[in-house]
Design a protein around this motif. Sequence first.
Motif, PDB file in Angstrom:
ATOM      1  N   ILE A 189       0.576  12.072 -16.197  1.00 42.58           N
ATOM      2  CA  ILE A 189       0.539  10.670 -15.786  1.00 42.58           C
ATOM      3  C   ILE A 189       0.349   9.767 -16.999  1.00 42.58           C
ATOM      4  O   ILE A 189      -0.306  10.141 -17.965  1.00 42.58           O
ATOM      5  N   PRO A 190       0.934   8.560 -16.974  1.00 42.19           N
ATOM      6  CA  PRO A 190       0.828   7.672 -18.141  1.00 42.19           C
ATOM      7  C   PRO A 190      -0.523   6.977 -18.211  1.00 42.19           C
ATOM      8  O   PRO A 190      -1.059   6.523 -17.198  1.00 42.19           O
ATOM      9  N   VAL A 191      -1.069   6.900 -19.413  1.00 44.97           N
ATOM     10  CA  VAL A 191      -2.301   6.141 -19.665  1.00 44.97           C
ATOM     11  C   VAL A 191      -2.125   5.395 -20.982  1.00 44.97           C
ATOM     12  O   VAL A 191      -1.395   5.842 -21.863  1.00 44.97           O
ATOM     13  N   PRO A 192      -2.803   4.270 -21.155  1.00 49.56           N
ATOM     14  CA  PRO A 192      -2.637   3.505 -22.393  1.00 49.56           C
ATOM     15  C   PRO A 192      -3.494   4.012 -23.536  1.00 49.56           C
ATOM     16  O   PRO A 192      -3.138   3.820 -24.710  1.00 49.56           O
ATOM     17  N   GLU A 193      -4.619   4.664 -23.221  1.00 53.17           N
ATOM     18  CA  GLU A 193      -5.545   5.034 -24.283  1.00 53.17           C
ATOM     19  C   GLU A 193      -5.145   6.355 -24.937  1.00 53.17           C
ATOM     20  O   GLU A 193      -4.643   7.262 -24.261  1.00 53.17           O
ATOM     21  N   PRO A 194      -5.362   6.497 -26.248  1.00 53.84           N
ATOM     22  CA  PRO A 194      -5.036   7.750 -26.937  1.00 53.84           C
ATOM     23  C   PRO A 194      -6.121   8.804 -26.724  1.00 53.84           C
ATOM     24  O   PRO A 194      -7.246   8.497 -26.309  1.00 53.84           O
ATOM     25  N   LYS A 195      -5.793  10.035 -26.988  1.00 49.86           N
ATOM     26  CA  LYS A 195      -6.771  11.122 -26.942  1.00 49.86           C
ATOM     27  C   LYS A 195      -7.710  10.976 -28.138  1.00 49.86           C
ATOM     28  O   LYS A 195      -7.256  10.774 -29.269  1.00 49.86           O
TER      29      LYS A 195
END
Length: 233
Positions: free
Chosen positions: A166-172
């Motif tokens: 799923i898409p998320v804006p924050e990086p790992k």
Amino acid sequence: MAVARFKDLCVDVNCPSAMTSFWGQVLGLTSPADNPAVLVGDRPEKTVWINQVPEPRTVKQRVHLDVLTSSIEELEKLGATVQSPITDEQHWAVLGDPEGGEFCGFERDNVPAYRLMELIVDSADPEAQARWWAGVVGGEVSHNPANPWYWLENVPGLPFPYWVFIPVPEPKTVKNRIHWDVTADELQPVLDAGATLLRPKDDEIGWWVCADPEGNEFCVFLPPVNEESDGQA
């Protein structure tokens, strides 16, 4: 052509005894008397290793589990806390396990003995991630144009129906507290596909720690006959 096969799941925890009991009841798995830090089912691929780590959960987990349940109240009685309830717009509840790790509960009238429905992975590029993993472990990439996520199904050995990106804006930013293991005949094809080797097998661990293109950790287990040659590569 797939170069690896799904093996099992691993969950990092601070208190193995409490978390083994919790996840065993939530997932419908049992812990053998001679190894209380592992959960097992009727297939090896349903195994979930409960790994004690010193660091606490600090950020939203980029990998979480979706489970089936007869009621969200049942999960609360086991020790889960509701973070976001089921609504007309959201047909699942977002919960926290006893250590705060997120997971989602889906209510069903008929709940199977094994209740893991899908593995969810936050992604910057869910399509690329789904296609990369399909190339590594096989399966079919599916997508509904009405939704931004992609998923794999019919993955050889996968003991649950769906593996969702799923898409998320924050990086790992930190090591995932849930990861998966794979088996492979050789390590090099996994690296050639685009995986990064984070740690080779050594005197402390009997597997190879890798990362996928977005940095998600996973472990590769090789047949003993191939370990020495890969270690010298």
